[in-house]
Motif scaffolding. Structure first.
Motif, PDB file in Angstrom:
ATOM      1  N   LEU A   1      -2.697   2.629 -12.499  1.00 24.86           N
ATOM      2  CA  LEU A   1      -3.022   1.320 -11.910  1.00 24.86           C
ATOM      3  C   LEU A   1      -2.332   0.176 -12.668  1.00 24.86           C
ATOM      4  O   LEU A   1      -1.861  -0.788 -12.055  1.00 24.86           O
TER       5      LEU A   1
ATOM      6  N   THR B   1       0.837  -1.202   0.000  1.00 22.66           N
ATOM      7  CA  THR B   1       0.000   0.000   0.000  1.00 22.66           C
ATOM      8  C   THR B   1       0.872   1.254   0.000  1.00 22.66           C
ATOM      9  O   THR B   1       0.578   2.233  -0.687  1.00 22.66           O
TER      10      THR B   1
ATOM     11  N   ALA C   1       3.128   5.497  -8.299  1.00 18.00           N
ATOM     12  CA  ALA C   1       2.298   6.455  -9.061  1.00 18.00           C
ATOM     13  C   ALA C   1       3.102   7.704  -9.391  1.00 18.00           C
ATOM     14  O   ALA C   1       3.139   8.150 -10.557  1.00 18.00           O
TER      15      ALA C   1
ATOM     16  N   VAL D   1       2.293   2.085  -3.449  1.00 16.07           N
ATOM     17  CA  VAL D   1       1.390   2.560  -4.518  1.00 16.07           C
ATOM     18  C   VAL D   1       1.607   4.043  -4.847  1.00 16.07           C
ATOM     19  O   VAL D   1       1.844   4.382  -6.015  1.00 16.07           O
ATOM     20  N   PRO D   2       1.581   4.949  -3.841  1.00 17.83           N
ATOM     21  CA  PRO D   2       1.817   6.369  -4.195  1.00 17.83           C
ATOM     22  C   PRO D   2       3.215   6.612  -4.767  1.00 17.83           C
ATOM     23  O   PRO D   2       3.376   7.468  -5.642  1.00 17.83           O
TER      24      PRO D   2
ATOM     25  N   LEU E   1       1.072  -0.848 -11.570  1.00 10.70           N
ATOM     26  CA  LEU E   1       1.196  -1.651 -10.344  1.00 10.70           C
ATOM     27  C   LEU E   1       1.231  -3.146 -10.639  1.00 10.70           C
ATOM     28  O   LEU E   1       1.658  -3.936  -9.814  1.00 10.70           O
TER      29      LEU E   1
ATOM     30  N   LEU F   1       1.633  -5.459  -7.356  1.00 16.65           N
ATOM     31  CA  LEU F   1       0.461  -6.323  -7.186  1.00 16.65           C
ATOM     32  C   LEU F   1       0.703  -7.706  -7.788  1.00 16.65           C
ATOM     33  O   LEU F   1      -0.207  -8.305  -8.355  1.00 16.65           O
TER      34      LEU F   1
END
Lengths: 112, 334
Positions: free
Chosen positions: B84, B9, B16, B12-13, B87, B98
């Motif tokens: 997304l 988690t 991104a 993720v940022p 990921l 992921l």
């Protein structure tokens, strides 16, 4: 329980997908929120761009996405609209006619 | 398990932001290199960052005839889905964030969403030019999907044949088991043709020349994006920049998955850094061949030529590649 859909060759976890989508959407919205929010309403800048020409067919609102189909198939839709009278007896009559046609097809097909 | 989830988690940022910054940097390089190839000085490499800053300062105009909620929401969806996808990919030489939660088939489906967002945005803007552009975008999308699917599925097929029981569509598995090592001479030729197909699909996916028929500034005044401005246009701009990184990473994962640390005998953090730099070099080469060079070398096609190029030539080349791979596999069985 890991909530992963597994096939013979592939796999996908929808819950993780939704969670990750929520996080990246929050990031995208954060970037968007840094931008100028409004514009001057009621000015010419909100008119659709048409290279300075007058629109030929008047402005069709974007919500009418299937305007071309509706316009092209107008006669067909009129026929369908006429058939939908809203009277239950008409619908029952249509069902009986359809049942007769199907029965006839089955009998003729069975005899052949 | 919870620690792993928290780490992912937190990543993720970071992924991104890295994807967006890298996308803008490569966009800057793209503009400089295209300018130099056309004997122009061109803008500085940082121009895309300035463009985004400028767009965020501009008014966000929603046309009178637009469907406001669709018009405003699709740019955000385009950017978020494009990020997304990163990921699920082995980005900067690392294992996908992921990994184990989605495979190549999911990635191919997700690739459709930014293009569909563009189509919806065009239709919802209530502009004649945007409607024409949206229709062209749909036709282009339908044209390159088949060769893209053939190239992707062929790679998975090779890997599943060489490693029975493996999750063949897993991007991690594909990166760990390069397809080139699992085929003979005919298969190598087939794979080269599939790589060529993927590189040909790239400009179509990115909407750059010669496949930029959906925007075509000199013809339909920007097409799908004609009514977009301000922060909404900035979202599409960022999505486009990240998409170049996404497509480059897919090509790298499928066809050029090797790292350099093993060959140099490096371990630890130095190995991670070496693989990351090697990834950036590969990404530049892929984007240069698949987008920058083609964009500078070829003028815009007509929509009929786009369809012919993808449904005709690219499909033929991809099927020929698949045929050669099939023959290679048959020759190994006999």
């Amino acid at each position: 329980m890991n909530h992963v859909l597994v096939t013979n060759a592939g796999y996908w976890s929808p819950l993780v997908w939704v969670a990750a989508f929520a996080i990246v959407t929050a990031i995208a919205l954060l970037i968007r929120s840094r931008g100028e929010k409004g514009c001057r309403h009621g000015t010419e800048q909100s008119l659709p761009f048409f290279s300075g020409n007058e629109p030929t067919a008047g402005n069709i609102h974007a919500s009418n996405l299937y305007w071309g189909f509706v316009h092209g198939l107008a006669r067909h839709y009129r026929l369908l609209a006429r058939a939908h009278s809203g009277v239950v007896n008409d619908y029952a009559f249509s069902l009986v006619v359809l049942a007769v046609v199907l029965m006839a097809a089955l009998i003729v097909g069975g005899m052949a | 398990m919870i620690e792993g989830l928290l780490l992912r988690t937190a990543l993720v940022p970071i992924i991104a932001c890295a994807g967006i910054l890298l996308g803008l940097l490569y966009r800057g390089l793209d503009r400089v290199l295209v300018a130099r190839m056309q004997s122009r000085v061109g803008p500085p490499v940082t121009q895309p960052f300035r463009d985004v800053k400028k767009l965020l300062l501009k008014e966000n105009i929603v046309p009178r005839d637009a469907v406001g909620w669709i018009f405003n929401s699709v740019p955000v969806i385009a950017l978020s889905v494009t990020v997304l996808i990163l990921l699920y990919l082995p980005f900067i030489g690392m294992e996908p964030v992921l990994e184990g939660h989605g495979d190549l088939i999911l990635v191919i489906y997700l690739l459709l969403i930014p293009s569909l967002a563009l189509v919806l945005g065009g239709f919802s803007s209530g502009s004649t030019y945007a409607t024409v552009g949206a229709q062209r975008e749909m036709v282009t999308m339908m044209s390159y999907e088949f060769p893209l699917a053939v190239a992707s599925v062929s790679i998975a097929w090779i890997i599943s044949a060489a490693n029975p029981g493996i999750a063949a569509f897993s991007l991690g598995a594909i990166a760990m088991n390069p397809a080139w090592a699992a085929v003979g001479p005919l298969g190598l030729l087939g794979l080269a043709l599939l790589l060529l197909t993927m590189l040909a699909v790239m400009p179509g996916e990115l909407g750059v020349a010669p496949f930029d028929v959906a925007e075509a500034e000199t013809e339909i005044a920007g097409g799908v994006l004609v009514e977009y401005s301000g922060r909404n246009l900035a979202m599409f701009y960022l999505a486009d920049a990240v998409k170049a990184v996404v497509l480059g990473t897919i090509v790298i994962a499928l066809f050029l998955p090797w790292g350099i640390a093993g060959s140099l005998g490096i371990t630890g953090m130095a190995a991670v850094a070496a693989d990351a730099i090697f990834y950036l070099v590969k990404l530049f080469i892929v984007i240069f061949v698949g987008s920058i060079f083609i964009r500078a070398a070829i003028a815009r096609f007509r929509i009929t030529q786009v369809v012919k190029a993808y449904w005709g030539y690219a499909t033929f080349v991809s099927l020929l590649g698949l045929l050669l791979i099939s023959l290679d596999m048959l020759s190994r069985l006999l």
